[in-house]
Write a protein that holds these residues in place. Structure first.
Motif, PDB file in Angstrom:
ATOM      1  N   SER A 330      -6.552  14.433  22.207  1.00  0.00           N
ATOM      2  CA  SER A 330      -8.004  14.432  22.061  1.00  0.00           C
ATOM      3  C   SER A 330      -8.602  13.315  22.888  1.00  0.00           C
ATOM      4  O   SER A 330      -7.997  12.243  23.045  1.00  0.00           O
ATOM      5  CB  SER A 330      -8.388  14.251  20.590  1.00  0.00           C
ATOM      6  N   ALA A 331      -9.792  13.574  23.434  1.00  0.00           N
ATOM      7  CA  ALA A 331     -10.511  12.553  24.198  1.00  0.00           C
ATOM      8  C   ALA A 331     -11.999  12.720  23.958  1.00  0.00           C
ATOM      9  O   ALA A 331     -12.497  13.832  23.807  1.00  0.00           O
ATOM     10  CB  ALA A 331     -10.206  12.666  25.690  1.00  0.00           C
ATOM     11  N   ASP A 332     -12.699  11.605  23.912  1.00  0.00           N
ATOM     12  CA  ASP A 332     -14.153  11.624  23.724  1.00  0.00           C
ATOM     13  C   ASP A 332     -14.837  11.128  24.988  1.00  0.00           C
ATOM     14  O   ASP A 332     -14.241  10.389  25.787  1.00  0.00           O
ATOM     15  CB  ASP A 332     -14.537  10.738  22.538  1.00  0.00           C
ATOM     16  N   ARG A 333     -16.081  11.508  25.174  1.00  0.00           N
ATOM     17  CA  ARG A 333     -16.798  11.118  26.394  1.00  0.00           C
ATOM     18  C   ARG A 333     -17.050   9.617  26.473  1.00  0.00           C
ATOM     19  O   ARG A 333     -17.446   9.099  27.520  1.00  0.00           O
ATOM     20  CB  ARG A 333     -18.122  11.875  26.471  1.00  0.00           C
ATOM     21  N   ASP A 334     -16.814   8.888  25.374  1.00  0.00           N
ATOM     22  CA  ASP A 334     -16.943   7.430  25.397  1.00  0.00           C
ATOM     23  C   ASP A 334     -15.657   6.753  25.850  1.00  0.00           C
ATOM     24  O   ASP A 334     -15.428   5.569  25.572  1.00  0.00           O
ATOM     25  CB  ASP A 334     -17.349   6.905  24.021  1.00  0.00           C
ATOM     26  N   ASN A 335     -14.771   7.532  26.514  1.00  0.00           N
ATOM     27  CA  ASN A 335     -13.584   6.993  27.180  1.00  0.00           C
ATOM     28  C   ASN A 335     -12.489   6.509  26.225  1.00  0.00           C
ATOM     29  O   ASN A 335     -11.709   5.621  26.552  1.00  0.00           O
ATOM     30  CB  ASN A 335     -13.961   5.867  28.151  1.00  0.00           C
ATOM     31  N   VAL A 336     -12.418   7.109  25.054  1.00  0.00           N
ATOM     32  CA  VAL A 336     -11.303   6.859  24.149  1.00  0.00           C
ATOM     33  C   VAL A 336     -10.492   8.146  24.014  1.00  0.00           C
ATOM     34  O   VAL A 336     -11.026   9.250  24.162  1.00  0.00           O
ATOM     35  CB  VAL A 336     -11.775   6.377  22.762  1.00  0.00           C
ATOM     36  N   LEU A 337      -9.192   7.994  23.767  1.00  0.00           N
ATOM     37  CA  LEU A 337      -8.332   9.162  23.640  1.00  0.00           C
ATOM     38  C   LEU A 337      -7.220   8.879  22.650  1.00  0.00           C
ATOM     39  O   LEU A 337      -7.018   7.738  22.221  1.00  0.00           O
ATOM     40  CB  LEU A 337      -7.757   9.561  25.012  1.00  0.00           C
ATOM     41  N   GLY A 338      -6.497   9.922  22.310  1.00  0.00           N
ATOM     42  CA  GLY A 338      -5.397   9.744  21.374  1.00  0.00           C
ATOM     43  C   GLY A 338      -4.439  10.914  21.401  1.00  0.00           C
ATOM     44  O   GLY A 338      -4.740  11.991  21.924  1.00  0.00           O
ATOM     45  N   CYS A 339      -3.262  10.679  20.843  1.00  0.00           N
ATOM     46  CA  CYS A 339      -2.221  11.698  20.725  1.00  0.00           C
ATOM     47  C   CYS A 339      -1.550  11.542  19.377  1.00  0.00           C
ATOM     48  O   CYS A 339      -1.141  10.435  18.997  1.00  0.00           O
ATOM     49  CB  CYS A 339      -1.190  11.542  21.845  1.00  0.00           C
ATOM     50  N   ALA A 340      -1.444  12.624  18.640  1.00  0.00           N
ATOM     51  CA  ALA A 340      -0.737  12.641  17.364  1.00  0.00           C
ATOM     52  C   ALA A 340       0.458  13.580  17.472  1.00  0.00           C
ATOM     53  O   ALA A 340       0.354  14.659  18.061  1.00  0.00           O
ATOM     54  CB  ALA A 340      -1.657  13.088  16.232  1.00  0.00           C
ATOM     55  N   LEU A 341       1.584  13.157  16.918  1.00  0.00           N
ATOM     56  CA  LEU A 341       2.813  13.955  16.953  1.00  0.00           C
ATOM     57  C   LEU A 341       3.195  14.381  15.541  1.00  0.00           C
ATOM     58  O   LEU A 341       3.117  13.579  14.593  1.00  0.00           O
ATOM     59  CB  LEU A 341       3.967  13.156  17.560  1.00  0.00           C
ATOM     60  N   PHE A 342       3.633  15.639  15.418  1.00  0.00           N
ATOM     61  CA  PHE A 342       4.030  16.203  14.132  1.00  0.00           C
ATOM     62  C   PHE A 342       5.363  16.931  14.287  1.00  0.00           C
ATOM     63  O   PHE A 342       5.527  17.709  15.231  1.00  0.00           O
ATOM     64  CB  PHE A 342       2.971  17.197  13.630  1.00  0.00           C
ATOM     65  N   ARG A 343       6.272  16.685  13.364  1.00  0.00           N
ATOM     66  CA  ARG A 343       7.511  17.462  13.335  1.00  0.00           C
ATOM     67  C   ARG A 343       7.378  18.536  12.265  1.00  0.00           C
ATOM     68  O   ARG A 343       7.224  18.231  11.082  1.00  0.00           O
ATOM     69  CB  ARG A 343       8.732  16.593  13.058  1.00  0.00           C
ATOM     70  N   ILE A 344       7.408  19.787  12.705  1.00  0.00           N
ATOM     71  CA  ILE A 344       7.230  20.904  11.779  1.00  0.00           C
ATOM     72  C   ILE A 344       8.426  20.987  10.839  1.00  0.00           C
ATOM     73  O   ILE A 344       9.570  20.770  11.238  1.00  0.00           O
ATOM     74  CB  ILE A 344       7.080  22.219  12.572  1.00  0.00           C
ATOM     75  N   ALA A 345       8.159  21.311   9.575  1.00  0.00           N
ATOM     76  CA  ALA A 345       9.235  21.433   8.595  1.00  0.00           C
ATOM     77  C   ALA A 345      10.222  22.510   9.026  1.00  0.00           C
ATOM     78  O   ALA A 345       9.867  23.499   9.663  1.00  0.00           O
ATOM     79  CB  ALA A 345       8.643  21.779   7.221  1.00  0.00           C
ATOM     80  N   LYS A 346      11.487  22.314   8.676  1.00  0.00           N
ATOM     81  CA  LYS A 346      12.528  23.245   9.100  1.00  0.00           C
ATOM     82  C   LYS A 346      12.458  24.571   8.360  1.00  0.00           C
ATOM     83  O   LYS A 346      12.904  25.597   8.900  1.00  0.00           O
ATOM     84  CB  LYS A 346      13.912  22.608   8.885  1.00  0.00           C
ATOM     85  N   ALA A 347      11.919  24.567   7.178  1.00  0.00           N
ATOM     86  CA  ALA A 347      11.788  25.801   6.395  1.00  0.00           C
ATOM     87  C   ALA A 347      10.324  26.134   6.208  1.00  0.00           C
ATOM     88  O   ALA A 347       9.507  25.251   5.909  1.00  0.00           O
ATOM     89  CB  ALA A 347      12.481  25.673   5.039  1.00  0.00           C
ATOM     90  N   ALA A 348       9.967  27.390   6.404  1.00  0.00           N
ATOM     91  CA  ALA A 348       8.583  27.827   6.193  1.00  0.00           C
ATOM     92  C   ALA A 348       8.286  27.830   4.716  1.00  0.00           C
ATOM     93  O   ALA A 348       8.962  28.503   3.926  1.00  0.00           O
ATOM     94  CB  ALA A 348       8.372  29.213   6.792  1.00  0.00           C
ATOM     95  N   ARG A 349       7.263  27.061   4.306  1.00  0.00           N
ATOM     96  CA  ARG A 349       6.909  27.000   2.896  1.00  0.00           C
ATOM     97  C   ARG A 349       5.412  27.048   2.760  1.00  0.00           C
ATOM     98  O   ARG A 349       4.679  26.479   3.570  1.00  0.00           O
ATOM     99  CB  ARG A 349       7.436  25.697   2.260  1.00  0.00           C
ATOM    100  N   SER A 350       4.944  27.732   1.729  1.00  0.00           N
ATOM    101  CA  SER A 350       3.502  27.820   1.505  1.00  0.00           C
ATOM    102  C   SER A 350       2.998  26.486   0.974  1.00  0.00           C
ATOM    103  O   SER A 350       3.676  25.769   0.255  1.00  0.00           O
ATOM    104  CB  SER A 350       3.202  28.924   0.497  1.00  0.00           C
ATOM    105  N   ASP A 351       1.751  26.142   1.324  1.00  0.00           N
ATOM    106  CA  ASP A 351       1.161  24.904   0.805  1.00  0.00           C
ATOM    107  C   ASP A 351       0.200  25.180  -0.335  1.00  0.00           C
ATOM    108  O   ASP A 351      -0.563  24.321  -0.733  1.00  0.00           O
ATOM    109  CB  ASP A 351       0.470  24.125   1.910  1.00  0.00           C
ATOM    110  N   HIS A 352       0.222  26.378  -0.897  1.00  0.00           N
ATOM    111  CA  HIS A 352      -0.653  26.662  -2.042  1.00  0.00           C
ATOM    112  C   HIS A 352      -0.040  26.068  -3.308  1.00  0.00           C
ATOM    113  O   HIS A 352       1.160  26.147  -3.531  1.00  0.00           O
ATOM    114  CB  HIS A 352      -0.838  28.171  -2.218  1.00  0.00           C
ATOM    115  N   ALA A 353      -0.854  25.459  -4.121  1.00  0.00           N
ATOM    116  CA  ALA A 353      -0.345  24.873  -5.359  1.00  0.00           C
ATOM    117  C   ALA A 353      -1.349  25.114  -6.472  1.00  0.00           C
ATOM    118  O   ALA A 353      -2.523  25.184  -6.249  1.00  0.00           O
ATOM    119  CB  ALA A 353      -0.127  23.376  -5.187  1.00  0.00           C
TER     120      ALA A 353
END
Length: 353
Positions: A330-353
């Motif tokens: 992501s980057a904004d016009r005010d010259n800041v940016l960022g990167c986020a990293l995510f490791r997807i879970a190995k098993a598909a699981r619903s997040d409904h609770a």
């Protein structure tokens, strides 16, 4: 050391109310951007949340003076915490935190109050119930009151990159032990006030599609023994860039993020690129590109949270994502940016609770 995890997410977006509508819209590859017949701002298209009327979605109690950005935030929180269950138990009460990204709060509320000071008989004859809405942290505060969130409550400004700033802040709350859970995301409203501000502040020759909405993540410090895990948060890397060097700086930021997390470029399953970024290629590897602004418009502070939501939605239906890494840039016009990293879970699981 265990990594913080995402155990649930919600979205109120131009695709509709709820994570199901968002996931379906992303999967279909369609665009929610439209060109309304009556819109006063030149050359603009819009992507509103369809049929969103505060009193109808949230009820009339406590919402009469609520502005649109606060209502969108409350609706996203309602989806995560509205019903009894594990999510509500974990993400409410003592040490349950909320971190919300914003651009500048509600432009409409601030401009309405400023206008009243000039047009009313006396400058102090303003609609006083609207004053709290003009404060930048109003949405986060109202959401915390509505859902009994008694932990740290923070609002982080940063435009399109605000969602990643908020995520970085949320990770610090968890790592320091100040919170046992964090609702983290970003929100933006679509109003004519914001549209004019964007039009006058941006490139007048660039057709702009403005969107709106809110997406929230439920973050916990480690994988719970009794609940779902959708992804691990490997880290958030932030930076700045010079004019004309944005794409190069974004690639460098991604490289630094991968190095810090100890992840090889070949293990990168997908990338949600920053707006206008044509593609990402590292060491000859081209990860799967995910949809962005072309689907939901310029969602401002909700942009990066929508990108994270698109990662989670895509991973749910793609077996190749299991155990691999996704990046959000992501980057904004005010010259800041960022990167986020995510490791997807190995098993598909619903997040409904």
């Amino acid at each position: 050391m265990t990594a913080p995890v995402i155990t649930a997410w919600s979205a109120v977006s131009p695709f509709g109310l709820g994570r199901g509508a968002f996931a379906a819209g992303v999967a279909a590859g369609t665009s929610a951007v439209t060109r309304p017949e009556e819109w006063p701002v030149p050359r603009q298209r819009v992507a509103p949340v369809p049929g969103f009327v505060t009193a109808e979605v949230l009820g009339r109690k406590g919402t009469r003076s609520m502005d649109r950005v606060s209502a969108l935030t409350a609706a996203a929180a309602d989806e995560l915490l509205g019903a009894a269950g594990r999510h509500r138990e974990v993400a409410s009460g003592e040490r349950a935190a909320l971190v919300l990204g914003t651009t500048a709060g509600s432009s409409r509320s601030m401009m309405d109050i400023t206008r009243d000071t000039h047009t009313r008989a006396m400058p102090f004859h303003i609609d006083t119930p609207r004053i709290p809405n003009a404060i930048m942290n109003s949405s986060a505060a109202q959401c915390a009151i509505r859902h009994n969130l008694k932990g740290p409550n923070a609002t982080v400004a940063g435009g399109r990159a605000a969602g990643l700033f908020a995520l970085r802040y949320a990770l610090r709350l968890l790592s320091s032990g100040r919170a046992r859970s964090v609702l983290c995301g970003g929100a933006e409203e679509l109003t004519q006030d914001r549209a004019w501000l964007e039009h006058l502040a941006g490139d007048p020759d660039r057709p702009t599609a403005l969107g709106e909405g809110c997406s929230l993540l439920l973050l916990e410090p480690a994988a719970p023994p009794d609940g779902p895990v959708l992804a691990e948060v490997l880290g958030v890397t932030l930076g700045v860039f010079r004019e004309g060097e944005r794409d190069t700086a974004l690639t460098d930021c991604l490289s630094r993020a991968l190095a810090r997390a100890g992840v090889a470029a070949a293990d990168l399953w997908a990338v949600s690129p920053a707006v206008g970024q044509t593609g990402v290629r590292l060491a000859g590897h081209a990860p799967l590109p995910l949809p962005g602004e072309e689907s939901w418009g310029d969602a401002g502070a909700a942009a990066a949270p929508f990108q994270i939501a698109s990662v989670l939605a895509a991973a749910e239906r793609d077996p190749a994502a299991r155990g691999r890494v996704a990046a959000v840039l992501s980057a904004d016009r005010d010259n800041v940016l960022g990167c986020a990293l995510f490791r997807i879970a190995k098993a598909a699981r619903s997040d409904h609770a």
